[in-house]
Design a protein around this motif. Structure first.
Motif, PDB file in Angstrom:
ATOM      1  N   GLY A  21       2.992   6.179  13.723  1.00  0.00           N
ATOM      2  CA  GLY A  21       3.839   7.287  13.275  1.00  0.00           C
ATOM      3  C   GLY A  21       3.093   8.373  12.521  1.00  0.00           C
ATOM      4  N   LYS A  22       1.785   8.413  12.650  1.00  0.00           N
ATOM      5  CA  LYS A  22       1.003   9.426  11.922  1.00  0.00           C
ATOM      6  C   LYS A  22       1.437  10.849  12.274  1.00  0.00           C
ATOM      7  N   GLY A  23       1.575  11.112  13.567  1.00  0.00           N
ATOM      8  CA  GLY A  23       1.916  12.476  13.992  1.00  0.00           C
ATOM      9  C   GLY A  23       3.281  12.905  13.486  1.00  0.00           C
ATOM     10  N   THR A  24       4.255  12.003  13.593  1.00  0.00           N
ATOM     11  CA  THR A  24       5.620  12.289  13.133  1.00  0.00           C
ATOM     12  C   THR A  24       5.622  12.534  11.634  1.00  0.00           C
ATOM     13  N   GLN A  25       4.990  11.655  10.883  1.00  0.00           N
ATOM     14  CA  GLN A  25       4.993  11.785   9.424  1.00  0.00           C
ATOM     15  C   GLN A  25       4.156  12.980   8.965  1.00  0.00           C
TER      16      GLN A  25
ATOM     17  N   LEU B  90      -0.391   3.827   6.946  1.00  0.00           N
ATOM     18  CA  LEU B  90       0.898   3.484   7.556  1.00  0.00           C
ATOM     19  C   LEU B  90       0.756   2.094   8.172  1.00  0.00           C
ATOM     20  N   ASP B  91       1.468   1.153   7.590  1.00  0.00           N
ATOM     21  CA  ASP B  91       1.306  -0.236   7.984  1.00  0.00           C
ATOM     22  C   ASP B  91       2.426  -0.652   8.944  1.00  0.00           C
TER      23      ASP B  91
ATOM     24  N   ARG C  81      -0.821   2.011   0.353  1.00  0.00           N
ATOM     25  CA  ARG C  81      -0.228   1.367   1.519  1.00  0.00           C
ATOM     26  C   ARG C  81       1.259   1.657   1.604  1.00  0.00           C
ATOM     27  N   VAL C  82       1.716   2.084   2.759  1.00  0.00           N
ATOM     28  CA  VAL C  82       3.128   2.404   2.953  1.00  0.00           C
ATOM     29  C   VAL C  82       3.639   1.603   4.144  1.00  0.00           C
ATOM     30  N   ASP C  83       4.809   0.969   3.958  1.00  0.00           N
ATOM     31  CA  ASP C  83       5.434   0.230   5.056  1.00  0.00           C
ATOM     32  C   ASP C  83       5.914   1.233   6.107  1.00  0.00           C
ATOM     33  N   GLY C  84       5.364   1.119   7.313  1.00  0.00           N
ATOM     34  CA  GLY C  84       5.679   2.079   8.373  1.00  0.00           C
ATOM     35  C   GLY C  84       6.772   1.613   9.314  1.00  0.00           C
ATOM     36  N   VAL C  85       7.527   0.574   8.911  1.00  0.00           N
ATOM     37  CA  VAL C  85       8.626   0.091   9.753  1.00  0.00           C
ATOM     38  C   VAL C  85       9.944   0.603   9.188  1.00  0.00           C
ATOM     39  N   GLY C  86      10.765   1.201  10.038  1.00  0.00           N
ATOM     40  CA  GLY C  86      12.062   1.695   9.589  1.00  0.00           C
ATOM     41  C   GLY C  86      12.324   3.084  10.129  1.00  0.00           C
TER      42      GLY C  86
ATOM     43  N   ILE D 163      10.560   6.479   5.851  1.00  0.00           N
ATOM     44  CA  ILE D 163       9.111   6.347   5.732  1.00  0.00           C
ATOM     45  C   ILE D 163       8.536   7.600   5.059  1.00  0.00           C
ATOM     46  N   THR D 164       9.101   8.765   5.397  1.00  0.00           N
ATOM     47  CA  THR D 164       8.670  10.003   4.732  1.00  0.00           C
ATOM     48  C   THR D 164       8.850   9.867   3.224  1.00  0.00           C
TER      49      THR D 164
END
Ligand code: ADP
Length: 216
Positions: free
Chosen positions: A12-16, A112-113, A186-191, A196-197
């Motif tokens: 989700g790097k591009g989206t975030q 983004l984990d 570290r950020v939880d990238g699920v959801g 996540i933002t």
């Protein structure tokens, strides 16, 4: 504000990056987007094109040259967000040298984990609108009817697996590298993307913790 977004392909790097850049008023520097633009313009060296389409990593010197030229542009003066770079320890060392000569420093590295089993499903259903550059997911974030959809060459299943391997073999080493410098968040990238933002904003210290989720 100088921030790096790091995470496996499909995290989700591009989206975030799009949200974070709007929020902080900084440009997004995505080596993947820059390389795809060069590919469309027909200016990408054919041997690099072949590496990209097969899911491998381009040589560090080529990528560092690209970044060095990009950082010379005026819009980077107030900061920037790096997405998809650095991807190897030599690239991280090269970035450190570039920043040092400019007298600036990294503020944070946001990881983004996302577990690997979720990544493939995200990528094979990912589509980009050629007109707007927006990223969609055929199931979770369906594109509008008038979108001109593109399926990235390297989002086909066999290539996706190779990109995950490249991440694990080369890019994951950046996590301990930046952690040792006290920069890793570290950020939880699920959801949901919006949640996540918020987690990223919190990790960057711009939004007070909301109580329901403890800061780690
Ligand atoms: P992803 O969606 O997997 O994060 P990107 O859009 O960032 O992918 O990059 C697509 C491809 O471009 C990579 O698989 C790689 O071939 C090449 N590439 C992008 N950035 C780099 C980099 N920093 N170093 C080496 N190769 C890169």
């Amino acid at each position: 504000m100088i921030v790096i977004l790091v995470g496996p392909p499909g995290s989700g790097k591009g989206t975030q990056a799009e949200f974070i850049c709007k929020r902080f008023g900084i440009p997004q520097i995505s080596t993947g987007d820059m390389l795809r633009a060069a590919k469309r313009a027909g200016t990408l060296d054919p041997k690099y094109l072949a590496i990209m389409d097969s899911g491998g990593l381009l040589p560090d010197e080529a990528i560092l040259g690209l970044i060095e030229r990009r950082l010379e542009e005026a819009d980077t003066k107030a900061g920037f967000l790096l997405d998809g770079f650095p991807r190897t320890v030599p690239q991280a060392d090269g970035l450190a040298a570039l920043l040092a000569t400019r007298g600036v420093a990294l503020d944070a590295v946001v990881q983004l984990d996302v577990p690997r089993d979720l990544l493939e499903e995200r990528l094979v259903n990912r589509r980009t609108d050629r007109k707007s550059g927006r990223i969609y997911h055929l199931v979770y974030n369906p594109p509008p009817a008038d979108a001109d959809l593109e399926h990235r060459e390297d989002d086909k299943p066999a290539t996706v697996a190779r990109r995950q391997d490249a991440y694990e073999a080369q890019t994951a080493a950046l996590l301990p590298y930046y952690d040792a410098k006290g920069l890793l968040r570290r950020v939880d990238g699920v959801g949901a993307a919006a949640d996540i933002t918020q987690r990223i904003e919190r990790a960057l210290g711009s939004v007070p913790a909301s109580g329901e989720e403890k800061a780690t």
